[in-house]
Design an enzyme around this catalytic site. Structure first.
Site, PDB file in Angstrom:
ATOM      1  N   GLY A  28       0.775  -1.249   0.016  1.00  0.00           N
ATOM      2  CA  GLY A  28       0.063  -0.090  -0.019  1.00  0.00           C
ATOM      3  C   GLY A  28       0.920   1.152   0.042  1.00  0.00           C
ATOM      4  N   GLY A  32      -1.706   7.720   0.839  1.00  0.00           N
ATOM      5  CA  GLY A  32      -1.675   7.755   2.378  1.00  0.00           C
ATOM      6  C   GLY A  32      -0.563   7.670   2.952  1.00  0.00           C
ATOM      7  N   GLY A  34       1.296   4.975   3.637  1.00  0.00           N
ATOM      8  CA  GLY A  34       2.384   4.317   2.895  1.00  0.00           C
ATOM      9  C   GLY A  34       3.153   5.188   1.831  1.00  0.00           C
ATOM     10  CB  SER A 158      -5.886   0.107  13.629  1.00  0.00           C
ATOM     11  OG  SER A 158      -7.058   0.943  14.090  1.00  0.00           O
ATOM     12  CE1 TYR A 185      -9.213  -1.489   9.687  1.00  0.00           C
ATOM     13  CE2 TYR A 185      -9.740  -0.094  11.821  1.00  0.00           C
ATOM     14  CZ  TYR A 185      -8.826  -0.447  10.833  1.00  0.00           C
ATOM     15  OH  TYR A 185      -7.716   0.317  10.681  1.00  0.00           O
TER      16      TYR A 185
END
Length: 315
Positions: A28, A32, A34, A158, A185
């Site tokens: 990724g 963003g 990444g 996260s 998630y």
């Protein structure tokens, strides 16, 4: 008390020296945090190999980075869709054929807050399948190359791991019952963390030379929610980005770059912002709650992951 290991400003890229001769593989990396991590690493002379799903966005990202750092900048991408295990295996094979060393494998890519239950082509709930199972196979296939370089594996988690069930729902991992975007998630990110801490134990037991670190970007203004979240979630997130509780994508990249480069870090830890609610602020060691490294659950998750993916690997 907030971690002050790196001073009141926390860890910043100013701590980095030359990274010439080092290679970083990042999932990724075209958007963003990444993308910002790729920028920081390239700015210090590293080679960056991005593993991304979207070829068009990847071409544009490579073009932008070469415009910024010059045509000699060592940056490229390999197409990989984390939600398809065949794509993960093919991409890992290409990396092994073309990338002779990996100083850090940065597992940054994710999807989040998928509003309705979807399955991957391999039959997994989409968030667990993409965030955990895809990375599980990738890390297994690239582990020996990382170990040859005495490198690192960085798992970008996260704070959502503290939400939902705070464990793995082994009796219904695909959420056939009571699907809800947030707890699903949360379970997928908790699974990523548990994998990392279990891998730490296995690496230590085997006497291998790979360090494994876990970090999170805090609340950062990236495209993650915008690309996979539902309408109301996207609106709520857009409003939140206008508040002091959300920082830039560049600052969101600091924890993963730190974990990929900084010496002397603890492994059984969670690194990220240490300011308000650990969502923003100076980067250092944050709060790691014990449910993230419940040994019985971690070990069972590893076994379940091997069976689900058909990929067994020993450290």
């Amino acid at each position: 008390m907030p971690d002050r290991t790196f001073g009141p400003a926390g860890w910043t890229p100013e701590r980095l020296g030359s990274l010439v001769g080092k290679t970083y593989v990042i999932t990724g990396g075209n958007a963003g945090a990444g993308f910002q991590a790729s920028r920081i690493l390239l700015s210090k002379g590293a080679r960056v190999v991005m593993l991304n799903r979207n070829a068009g966005k990847s071409d544009a990202a490579v073009k932008d980075l070469k415009t910024e750092f010059g045509p000699e900048a060592e940056v490229g991408f390999v197409r990989m869709d984390l939600s398809e295990l065949a794509s993960v295996r093919a991409a890992a094979g290409e990396v092994l054929a073309t990338v002779p060393r990996i100083d850090a494998l940065i597992c940054n890519a994710a999807i989040a807050q998928v509003p309705t239950r979807k399955l991957t082509v391999d039959g997994f709930e989409s968030q667990l399948g993409t965030n955990h199972y895809g990375h599980f196979v990738l890390r297994g296939m690239l582990f020996d190359r990382v170990e040859e370089s005495q490198g690192r594996i960085v798992v970008v988690a996260s704070l959502g791991y503290n939400m939902g069930t705070r464990t793995i729902r082994f009796d219904d991992m695909n959420w056939d019952r009571n699907y809800s975007a947030n707890p699903v998630y949360s379970q997928s990110k908790l699974a990523q963390m548990m994998f990392a801490y279990e891998l730490q134990d296995r690496v230590r037991a085997a006497g291998k030379s790979v360090d494994v670190y876990v970090c999170h970007p805090g609340a950062s203004a990236t495209s993650l929610i915008r690309t996979s979240g539902g309408f109301l979630t996207r609106v709520a997130w857009w409003l939140m980005t206008k508040s002091p509780m959300v920082q830039t994508a560049e600052k969101g990249a600091y924890p993963e770059v730190m974990c990929a480069t900084e010496r002397g870090l603890e492994q059984r830890a969670l690194y990220g912002p240490t300011g308000r609610m650990e969502c923003v602020g100076p980067v250092g060691k944050g709060t790691l709650n014990p449910h993230a490294h419940d040994k019985a659950v971690m070990s069972r998750l590893w076994d379940v992951s091997e069976k689900a993916t058909g990929f067994s690997w020993s450290v």
